[in-house]
Design a protein around this motif. Structure first.
Motif, mmCIF file in Angstrom:
data_model
loop_
_atom_site.group_PDB
_atom_site.id
_atom_site.type_symbol
_atom_site.label_atom_id
_atom_site.label_comp_id
_atom_site.label_asym_id
_atom_site.label_seq_id
_atom_site.Cartn_x
_atom_site.Cartn_y
_atom_site.Cartn_z
ATOM 1 N N PHE A 1 -27.816 0.831 -7.166
ATOM 2 C CA PHE A 1 -27.759 1.970 -6.258
ATOM 3 C C PHE A 1 -27.724 3.284 -7.046
ATOM 4 N N HIS A 2 -26.906 3.318 -8.106
ATOM 5 C CA HIS A 2 -26.620 4.589 -8.765
ATOM 6 C C HIS A 2 -27.185 4.734 -10.178
ATOM 7 N N LYS B 1 -31.577 -12.006 4.699
ATOM 8 C CA LYS B 1 -31.446 -10.547 4.644
ATOM 9 C C LYS B 1 -30.531 -10.156 3.477
ATOM 10 N N MET B 2 -31.117 -10.172 2.298
ATOM 11 C CA MET B 2 -30.436 -9.707 1.107
ATOM 12 C C MET B 2 -30.462 -8.182 1.096
ATOM 13 N N GLU B 3 -29.382 -7.575 0.597
ATOM 14 C CA GLU B 3 -29.323 -6.120 0.574
ATOM 15 C C GLU B 3 -28.358 -5.645 -0.495
ATOM 16 N N ILE B 4 -28.558 -4.402 -0.923
ATOM 17 C CA ILE B 4 -27.629 -3.782 -1.858
ATOM 18 C C ILE B 4 -26.281 -3.653 -1.169
ATOM 19 N N LEU C 1 -26.678 -7.267 -5.168
ATOM 20 C CA LEU C 1 -27.327 -7.759 -3.959
ATOM 21 C C LEU C 1 -26.488 -8.891 -3.385
ATOM 22 N N LYS C 2 -26.373 -8.911 -2.084
ATOM 23 C CA LYS C 2 -25.729 -10.035 -1.405
ATOM 24 C C LYS C 2 -26.391 -10.205 -0.051
#
Length: 288
Positions: free
Chosen positions: A31-32, A58-61, A70-71
């Protein structure tokens, strides 16, 4: 600039995580710590692939977790898999996010009259390669769709992997319409209906569902990059978001590599994946 990933936990379970490393092997936040720009002069951006094309998980940050691995999203206590709404199978692009961007929930977008959704801006890679979860690619931006998701602005940027053999032929949104006929219509249809099997209403759109062009999309991404700058420098309220990072030196959230390693060490050990439920392959037929 290169990046790698490290899996923890067991895939298709609540404890599964994908952590990110830089070229030195140090843990980072996708993310950063991954730059938004891959080539600022050419308006080429990095993109983090969360969900590969044709898959459903639906994997996402994890924006609220330290280091933002990611999870898989969880809803009502169950792992979330996006439904197949005929004729689509899973996601129809490599779906992910542009790092160092943030759709500010305190900012009302003048074009949609809705505030941001509190996430990095989403991107749909239309290149031919099927990517892997956690893969970091470089993308040329072609346009965007203004999705209104449950009253929040949720821009869907359309881009193409710069490694795609046909990338030079794609320079604006109309090139997608011309060279991949039906793809934009399918994209609109997908975003309109993908929550209907969960009992929700169709999604709404700004601009009457019309895709906006490259220049508009680039300016939209740049504005969310500025919102992220305010977030990471604590000039705006982060709320529950984790701004832990290892490379933004002017950020009060910057931590040591030892602190970052401790986060990963606390995660579950990597193990054998659980099977994907057979129900994920079900097709839903939509009655117009």
């Amino acid at each position: 600039m290169s990046f790698s990933t490290e899996e923890r936990g067991r895939r298709n379970t609540n404890d599964y995580r994908i952590f990110f490393k830089n070229a030195d092997g140090s843990y980072i936040s996708p993310f950063h710590d991954i730059p938004a720009y891959a080539d600022e002069a050419q308006n080429i951006f990095h993109a983090i692939v969360e969900v590969p094309r044709w898959t459903n998980a639906k994997m996402e940050i994890a924006t609220k977790d330290a280091l933002n691995p990611l999870k898989q999203d969880v809803k009502n206590g169950k792992l979330r898999y996006v439904a197949n709404v005929f004729p689509h199978k899973g996601y129809i692009w490599n779906y992910g996010a542009i790092p160092q961007t943030w759709e500010d929930p305190h900012h009302k977008d003048p074009d949609t009259d809705c505030c941001g959704d509190n996430d990095p801006i989403d991107i749909c890679d239309i290149g031919d390669k099927v990517c892997s979860p956690g893969e970091v690619i470089k993308v040329k931006i072609l346009g965007t769709l203004a999705l209104i998701d449950e009253g929040e602005t949720d821009w869907k940027v359309i881009g193409i992997n710069t490694d795609d053999p046909q990338v030079d032929h794609f320079n604006d949104i109309e090139d997608v319409r011309r060279l991949k006929p039906g793809y934009l219509e399918a994209t609109f249809d997908w975003f309109k209906r993908y929550k209907v099997p969960d009992g929700k209403a169709e999604n709404q759109f700004g601009f009457d569902g019309c895709f906006q062009d490259r220049d508009f999309a680039i300016e939209t991404v740049k504005s969310t990059h500025e919102f992220w700058k305010a977030l990471i420098s604590q000039k705006t309220d982060a709320g529950e978001l984790s701004c832990m990072n290892t490379s933004v030196s002017e950020s009060p959230f910057c931590c040591s590599s030892e602190d970052a390693a401790a986060v990963v060490d606390s995660a579950c050990a990597y193990g054998v994946a659980e099977p994907i439920p057979t129900s994920v392959d079900k097709w839903f037929y939509y009655d117009n």
